[in-house]
Design a protein around this motif. Sequence first.
Motif, PDB file in Angstrom:
ATOM      1  N   THR A 108      -4.673  -0.874   3.682  1.00 12.33           N
ATOM      2  CA  THR A 108      -4.093   0.446   3.425  1.00 12.33           C
ATOM      3  C   THR A 108      -4.245   1.400   4.601  1.00 12.33           C
ATOM      4  N   GLN A 109      -5.047   1.006   5.590  1.00 15.60           N
ATOM      5  CA  GLN A 109      -5.260   1.853   6.764  1.00 15.60           C
ATOM      6  C   GLN A 109      -5.372   0.986   8.010  1.00 15.60           C
ATOM      7  N   THR A 132       3.642   3.925   2.653  1.00 16.27           N
ATOM      8  CA  THR A 132       3.980   3.074   1.505  1.00 16.27           C
ATOM      9  C   THR A 132       4.753   1.853   1.958  1.00 16.27           C
ATOM     10  N   GLY A 133       5.735   2.057   2.833  1.00 16.33           N
ATOM     11  CA  GLY A 133       6.542   0.943   3.317  1.00 16.33           C
ATOM     12  C   GLY A 133       5.735  -0.071   4.099  1.00 16.33           C
ATOM     13  N   PRO A 163      -8.810   2.111   0.260  1.00 20.75           N
ATOM     14  CA  PRO A 163      -7.550   2.346  -0.451  1.00 20.75           C
ATOM     15  C   PRO A 163      -7.405   3.734  -1.062  1.00 20.75           C
ATOM     16  N   LEU A 164      -8.469   4.244  -1.677  1.00 20.30           N
ATOM     17  CA  LEU A 164      -8.336   5.536  -2.360  1.00 20.30           C
ATOM     18  C   LEU A 164      -8.297   6.707  -1.397  1.00 20.30           C
ATOM     19  N   LEU A 170      -0.561   4.806  -1.286  1.00 17.87           N
ATOM     20  CA  LEU A 170      -0.792   3.594  -2.064  1.00 17.87           C
ATOM     21  C   LEU A 170      -0.130   3.656  -3.429  1.00 17.87           C
ATOM     22  N   THR A 171      -0.151   4.813  -4.074  1.00 18.06           N
ATOM     23  CA  THR A 171       0.369   4.914  -5.442  1.00 18.06           C
ATOM     24  C   THR A 171       1.812   4.437  -5.564  1.00 18.06           C
ATOM     25  N   PRO A 172       2.760   4.881  -4.720  1.00 15.00           N
ATOM     26  CA  PRO A 172       4.127   4.363  -4.849  1.00 15.00           C
ATOM     27  C   PRO A 172       4.204   2.853  -4.634  1.00 15.00           C
TER      28      PRO A 172
END
Length: 362
Positions: A108-109, A132-133, A163-164, A170-172
């Motif tokens: 995520t990062q 997100t993409g 992730p958070l 991340l949510t979408p």
Amino acid sequence: MSLGLLNDLSRDELIAWVEQAGHASYRADQIRRWIFGKRVNDFDEMHDIPASLRSALKEHFQLLGAKVVRHQVSVDGTEKLLLEFDDKEQTECVLMRENDRNTICVSTQVGCAMGCVFCASGLLGVKRDLTTGEILSQILLLDRLLSADQRITNVVIMGMGEPLANLRNLTPALLTLNEKGGMGLGARRITVSTVGLPEKIAELAALNIPFNLAVSLHAPTNELRDQIVPVNKKIRLERILKAADDYFDKTGRRITYEYVLLAGINDADEHAAELGRLLKSRNAHVNLIPMNDVSSLDMTAPSAPRTDQFVNTLRSWNINATVRKRKGADIDAACGQLRLEELTQLDPAAESPKSPSSPSTT
């Protein structure tokens, strides 16, 4: 100027773009079926999309948006990709094959800011959040490693980064994974891992979609966790456990507590007993993870007998505990290792920040 990533658009945003381009809204769902269901690699493969719309898509967007810098395959079938984006930043993702499942692990990062002393991901700090993409690009590229009759069965958000800390992007991606017009994976097949950010755990719970939550605990006391997971000094175990309890109450999903075993640091019988006392009243599963060796760190996994003793002590407290099977050890499949190796080859000076002192055992 680089093109945008198509998968940075939500379904509603893609519908709006398609309509603005002069086409019927249903074309957006057709496009998404080609991407998530039919595994196309080029807009021209979408043969039921009008040529004018395909041309507009090519003019404005990249389909996958990442270049595979390295592709490694383990003797056990695990595959790891090192990906590079337009800004030359890199991240990693992994496909783990089992007889009855295909699990992927995505990042995520670029890097990580949490500073866990045993982890390669954060040795060079954090560079930026993935969009997100870019998160979805990892999933799509791993999906395309599978044969036509295979599908991704499980997704763990457990790669590079916290992730958070990137929940906004991340949510979408989670919603696209879950929705029928996306990957169509049930929430119980999607796991989000976190070092424990209480407010963000509450935000994840507020989605009201019962994704699995895995909390990276790694120590049973604040004193020891402060040394292993430095960000704990600002958070504290009590707040993390309260947030996890609330997540369970809201979603009904049993919490997994991850615990990386570090020889001589957090693997003693008293640590297992303290962990047992901490979790005995909770509906919890402990996932014990023998440390993956990182060449620049002087920490190792405990012996198999020591690991077994830790498990037995936990089970004496009626704690459900398992030891994670190691996958892809011969290809440095633990998150962050391949990127660190690549960056070090390009710039040997990049190794200099990566020698934190081992935490005290007292």
